[in-house]
Scaffold this motif. Structure first.
Motif, short mmCIF file in Angstrom:
data_model
loop_
_atom_site.label_atom_id
_atom_site.label_comp_id
_atom_site.label_asym_id
_atom_site.label_seq_id
_atom_site.Cartn_x
_atom_site.Cartn_y
_atom_site.Cartn_z
N PRO A 399 0.87 -1.39 -0.09
CA PRO A 399 -0.06 0.10 0.04
C PRO A 399 0.95 1.26 0.14
O PRO A 399 1.95 1.29 0.54
CB PRO A 399 -0.83 0.05 1.26
CG PRO A 399 0.13 -1.01 2.37
CD PRO A 399 0.98 -1.68 1.44
N TYR A 400 0.60 2.13 -0.80
CA TYR A 400 1.12 3.69 -0.72
C TYR A 400 0.18 4.56 0.07
O TYR A 400 -0.74 4.55 -0.63
CB TYR A 400 1.70 3.89 -2.14
CG TYR A 400 2.71 3.14 -2.60
CD1 TYR A 400 4.02 3.12 -2.34
CD2 TYR A 400 2.36 1.80 -3.62
CE1 TYR A 400 5.05 2.13 -3.04
CE2 TYR A 400 3.42 0.91 -4.06
CZ TYR A 400 4.62 1.20 -3.64
OH TYR A 400 5.46 0.47 -4.18
N MET A 401 0.69 5.23 0.83
CA MET A 401 -0.10 6.37 1.31
C MET A 401 0.62 7.92 1.04
O MET A 401 1.83 7.86 1.69
CB MET A 401 -0.48 6.19 2.80
CG MET A 401 -1.40 5.13 2.88
SD MET A 401 -1.43 4.51 4.55
CE MET A 401 -0.42 3.19 4.54
N GLU A 402 0.07 8.73 0.52
CA GLU A 402 0.44 10.10 0.44
C GLU A 402 -0.24 11.24 0.89
O GLU A 402 -1.42 11.27 0.49
CB GLU A 402 0.75 10.49 -1.16
CG GLU A 402 1.47 9.48 -1.90
CD GLU A 402 1.71 10.03 -3.38
OE1 GLU A 402 2.63 9.77 -3.87
OE2 GLU A 402 0.82 10.82 -3.86
N ILE A 403 0.12 11.56 2.17
CA ILE A 403 -0.81 12.45 2.92
C ILE A 403 -0.15 13.87 3.08
O ILE A 403 0.79 14.06 3.58
CB ILE A 403 -0.86 11.99 4.51
CG1 ILE A 403 -1.16 10.40 4.30
CG2 ILE A 403 -2.08 12.33 5.16
CD1 ILE A 403 -2.57 9.86 3.75
N HIS A 412 -4.03 2.04 7.83
CA HIS A 412 -3.73 0.73 6.97
C HIS A 412 -3.48 -0.31 7.88
O HIS A 412 -2.84 -0.18 8.80
CB HIS A 412 -2.85 0.85 5.98
CG HIS A 412 -2.45 -0.12 5.32
ND1 HIS A 412 -2.93 -0.56 4.14
CD2 HIS A 412 -1.41 -1.21 5.67
CE1 HIS A 412 -2.42 -1.57 3.57
NE2 HIS A 412 -1.62 -1.98 4.60
N ALA B 342 3.20 13.70 4.75
CA ALA B 342 3.53 12.31 5.45
C ALA B 342 3.16 11.00 4.33
O ALA B 342 2.12 10.76 4.13
CB ALA B 342 2.73 12.00 6.77
N ASP B 343 4.35 10.38 4.11
CA ASP B 343 3.94 9.32 3.14
C ASP B 343 4.47 7.70 3.60
O ASP B 343 5.45 7.83 4.26
CB ASP B 343 4.68 9.48 1.69
CG ASP B 343 4.17 10.58 1.02
OD1 ASP B 343 3.07 11.25 1.20
OD2 ASP B 343 5.02 11.27 0.47
N ALA B 344 3.52 6.94 3.39
CA ALA B 344 3.99 5.63 4.02
C ALA B 344 3.77 4.58 3.08
O ALA B 344 2.58 4.47 2.34
CB ALA B 344 3.06 5.44 5.36
N ALA B 345 4.67 3.57 3.04
CA ALA B 345 4.50 2.17 2.25
C ALA B 345 4.99 1.20 3.02
O ALA B 345 6.18 0.69 2.88
CB ALA B 345 5.28 2.56 0.88
N PRO B 346 4.26 0.64 3.94
CA PRO B 346 4.52 -0.76 4.53
C PRO B 346 4.33 -1.92 3.45
O PRO B 346 3.09 -1.88 2.69
CB PRO B 346 3.67 -0.91 5.78
CG PRO B 346 2.38 -0.10 5.39
CD PRO B 346 2.83 1.01 4.17
N ALA B 361 -0.39 0.99 9.31
CA ALA B 361 0.09 2.41 9.31
C ALA B 361 -0.99 3.36 9.48
O ALA B 361 -2.15 3.19 8.94
CB ALA B 361 0.89 2.71 8.14
#
Lengths: 474, 421
Positions: A399-403, A412, B342-346, B361
């Motif tokens: 998963p990628y999350m750009e906040i 997630h 804030a970016d997250a990629a688990p 996350a």
């Protein structure tokens, strides 16, 4: 056929049968400007559509393959020069028969086995059926026609609803420049469904379309365009299948959904492609203020699937829900997920993804949640669960999350596990054999998906999974 | 410090560094190989989504930033009597065999452009050698950077049934001369006045049944670009626990990785960061389950404020032979401002089905209910928020066994919160 009958039907017989190829027109293999012109001319398209196709072809030729992503499926076998981009089935009534009985017997038989006419009689507002590249059957209950609801195949829509199609077709949601296969689709699309629901209209029975590939080495490129005007509501269901052939098949569909202010669209699909089909789709919805978009999809079959239905939450208060299930068996690489762009305040999204991998198959959840600066009070919750049957299989989660906005709530979660020995033991101790026990656990695992589908589709999904699991257990 | 001659990234520079450190031939060869690999190897992986690269490491002008011959640092390397804590040059003289065996064995010099650059150009380092059965506490390595660029190298070898606790930190010296410009024609952004580059490589070789705790606190000044890569190879029954705290720098790319190569080995990767102003942190935690019954726990918590940006990537890779794996990952980011990102990629990569794995996350802001609760109990808003942010880090504090590191991290976070308008 009632749903019980459907349950009893031998699913293998329903999906694996294959028809003798016979077609009225078959384009040359490969993709050239000439092919595009032939398709367009054969469909008697307006000049602007031809120009869009040619422009998309140019973009296709310029764009790279999506093979530099981490863990992307192997697409080296996908050679566009080897596919037949367009086949018109041999029927006299072009653009779709009005009555089921008008269809050639072979095609009737095919769809009978799939349970299409019965499903229509029982529960649906309208049915379209695509065989190879064109819609062969199209029907819409009068009560909806009277209200101004349009449900027809895309080729017909280009002729009869030109203004609407010209405005929405691959201009706003899925431009051909989006990715290589969207460009390919833009160049050689054929068939598909067009759904238009006027303002304040609720279509309270699902409309359904069924797509089937029946020829060796062909590509299917249907386009689905759904426009739901303000405060309208519609549920569209699509089913797809293709039997197995020796050469590879390519399915590169395009789906565009416009959910206007306060409208509600559910798009459900159960796909069961043959194990040599590359399923590379682009599906996108644009949701205006207070609109709701729901994606429900079951991805079965195919050699490799790359499919990430996406929603752009454009207006404040818009909502998006994704429910997906993927199943990968031997030699399959199912790379699916969801994309959501939160571009306005108070937007909400949920993604629930379930995957099952067995016999060396690979499933991957690849998702992107983007929350733009200014999308205050938005929230998203992503949940992925993967079930693995054996040690030859692979299951990934990316998963990628750009906040970009602080006033948000983003979560997630993902879990991976094997089928629990305790669970199997528990069921066995109550008299079930190993196969049935595992089958039951899988059914329970995918229940969140099946309960969102109309009964015919839920039964079909369960039967497909049963079929996939048969002989592989115990 | 010389500003007249800026050392080029070339063979002469590498030979001079090696010569100054009185290195054996094989080490010079290793450096030269790394140097020549620069043309062929890629930059470290950064996350890309269509149309966007999340961290741009290629945009830096390394030729202008890097000047290994002018490197200056002050260093404290202390440890207990029963373990050896040696400056790199001394280790070369005293433990050549040990170095020859382990140097580059965990972080391959040609992993990427920046590791190759580090291997070719490092001028300072520490070797920690813990012999079999020795329990070594309180190894401290403090590095104060006093030059435009600094390449640091740390090797930890913990033999069978030994244990060691190591605390590293990097700061910028107060008396360090502001580096003068080696301006390109036209003066591009990177390599401008005041920019610095710090590179740190850490390798841990954890023997059977050994226990290594490695804490790191990076607090260099905010004109410094930091690349750090720490990797551990963990043998049977071994444990390596990492604590990676990033506070300083203009931009940091930090990777912490554990390779669980022996059965029943374990790792914990605990991360903390706090970005403010226009800081950019690209923080990676990765674990490779390569053997049976291995366990990993990844915990990262970070705050972004002002225009700061964080990119988190966590990877749990379960290999085909990794039966009975347990692997958990969680990452939480708190955003204190609207301009931050804030970016997250688990990521979970699972090749063995006998696995229990999860990752999660979250990104959010200080909870409005919590604020209300605090302010309704007469705590003023600012204090309340600071307490809640501090509280947010508690799960990370709890994982830090070294009191000194915990206290330092806590006080630096408090400082930063106090400085907040």
């Amino acid at each position: 056929m009632s749903s019980e009958d459907l349950q009893d039907t031998d699913t293998e017989a329903r999906f694996e049968f294959k028809k003798k190829e016979s077609s009225a027109f078959q384009a040359e293999k490969g993709l050239t400007e000439e092919t595009i012109r032939v398709i367009s001319e054969d469909k008697d398209e307006p000049e602007w559509m031809l120009q869009r196709r040619l422009r998309a072809l140019e973009q296709f030729q310029e764009m790279p393959m999506p093979d530099d992503w981490p863990g992307a499926p192997d697409l080296s076998e996908v050679d566009v020069d080897e596919i037949v981009p367009y086949i018109r089935p041999d029927i006299e009534t072009r653009g779709g028969a009005e009555n089921w009985e008008d269809l050639p017997e072979e095609i009737q038989d095919t769809f009978d086995k799939l349970g299409i006419p019965e499903a229509e009689k029982n529960a649906l507002s309208g049915v379209g059926a695509q065989y190879e590249s064109e819609i062969v059957y199209q029907n819409m209950k009068e009560q909806w026609e009277e209200k101004g609801v349009i449900f027809c195949d895309m080729d017909k829509a280009v002729q009869e609803h030109e203004e609407l199609v010209r405005e929405y077709f691959m201009t706003k949601a899925v431009p051909p420049s989006d990715n290589k296969f969207a460009a390919l689709h833009g160049a050689i699309w054929s068939g598909g469904s067009f759904v238009y629901v006027p303002e304040d209209t609720t279509v309270n029975m699902p409309v359904q379309a069924y797509f089937r590939m029946n020829s060796d080495g062909m590509g299917q490129f249907e386009h689905t365009l759904i426009i739901a005007e303000p405060n309208s509501e519609v549920h569209y269901i699509e089913g797809c299948s293709a039997p197995k052939y020796s050469a590879f098949n390519l399915h590169s569909g395009g789906v565009e959904v416009f959910v206007k202010e306060g409208a509600h669209v559910q798009y459900s699909t159960v796909q069961n492609w043959s194990k040599n089909t590359y399923n590379l789709n682009t599906k996108r919805a644009i949701a205006e203020a207070d609109a709701t978009m729901e994606w429900v999809s079951g991805s079965m079959g195919s050699k490799a699937t790359m499919l990430y239905p996406s929603t752009i939450l454009k207006g404040p208060g818009a909502t998006d829900n994704h429910i997906t299930i993927a199943f990968a068996g031997e030699g399959q690489d199912i790379d699916t997920g969801a994309k959501v762009y939160h571009n306005a305040p108070n937007t909400k999204s949920t993604i629930e993804s379930k995957s099952i991998a067995k016999d060396g198959g690979r499933t991957n959840y690849r998702g992107l949640v983007h929350i733009a600066d200014g999308a205050t009070d938005s929230s998203t919750a992503v949940e992925c669960d993967a079930l693995m049957f054996d040690n030859e299989s692979t299951s990934d989660t990316m998963p990628y999350m750009e906040i970009e906005e602080s006033k948000v709530d983003v979560a997630h979660e993902a879990t991976v596990g094997k089928i629990g020995d305790e669970d199997v033991f528990y069921l066995q101790s109550r008299g079930l054999d190993d196969d049935d026990a595992k089958q039951m656990i899988v059914s329970g695992f995918i229940e969140p998906i099946t309960e969102e589908l109309p009964i015919e589709y839920a039964v079909e999904l369960n039967r497909l999974i049963e079929l996939e699991m048969e002989g592989s257990l115990g | 410090m010389s500003t007249q001659v800026h050392a080029a990234i070339d063979e002469a520079t590498v030979r001079q560094i090696s010569d100054d450190l009185d290195e054996p031939e094989w080490l010079l060869e290793t450096r030269l190989e790394a140097l020549s690999a620069l043309d062929d190897v890629d930059f470290p992986d950064v996350i890309k989504t269509p149309g966007r690269k999340w961290t741009d490491l290629e945009g830096l002008d390394y030729d202008a930033l890097v000047d290994p011959l002018s490197a200056a640092e002050s260093k404290d390397q202390v440890g207990p009597a029963d373990a050896e804590v040696l400056p790199f040059a001394e280790a070369v003289a005293e433990h050549e065999e040990l170095l020859r065996e382990h140097f580059g064995s965990v972080v391959a010099p040609e992993t990427n452009y920046l590791t190759a650059l580090s291997t070719a150009l490092f001028t300072t380092g520490t070797v920690v050698y813990v012999p079999e059965g020795v329990d070594a506490e309180d190894v401290t390595v403090r590095t104060e950077m006093n030059s435009r660029s600094l390449f640091n190298y740390t090797l930890v070898v913990a033999e069978e049934s030994s244990s060691v606790t190591i605390l590293e930190r990097q700061e910028t010296g107060e008396d360090s001369v502001a580096p003068t410009a080696q301006r390109d024609e036209g003066g591009e952004a990177a390599g401008m006045d005041g920019d610095r580059y710090y590179s740190g490589i850490t390798e841990i070789v954890a023997g059977e049944n050994s226990y290594v705790q490695f804490g790191n606190l990076q607090d260099v000044d905010e004109s410094t670009y930091v690349y750090s890569r720490r990797e551990a190879a963990v043998d049977t029954y071994g444990t390596v626990n990492w604590i990676e705290c990033n506070l300083g720098s203009r931009l940091t790319k930090s990777s912490v990785e554990s390779h669980l190569d022996g059965d029943s080995s374990e790792t914990k990767i605990v991360g903390a960061f706090y970005g403010h102003d226009d800081q950019h942190f690209d923080v990676n935690a990765r674990v490779w389950h390569n053997a049976e019954h291995t366990t990993a726990d990844l915990v990262t918590r970070g705050v972004v404020d002002d225009h700061a940006r964080s990119v988190y990537e966590g990877v749990q890779h379960v290999g085909r032979e990794a039966w009975d794996t347990n692997s958990y990952q969680r990452e939480n980011t708190l955003m204190l401002s609207d301009e931050s990102e804030a970016d997250a990629a688990p990521k979970l990569i699972i090749n063995n089905h006998d696995t229990e794995a999860s990752h999660s996350a979250t990104v959010g802001q200080v909870s409005a209910e919590d604020m209300f609760y605090m302010t309704s109990r007469a705590v003023d808003e600012r204090t309340a928020r600071n307490m809640l942010v501090e509280g947010f880090y508690v799960p990370v504090f709890e994982e830090i066994e070294v009191e000194e590191l915990r206290d330092d991290l806590r006080s630096r976070i408090q400082d930063r919160l106090q400085a907040r308008a």
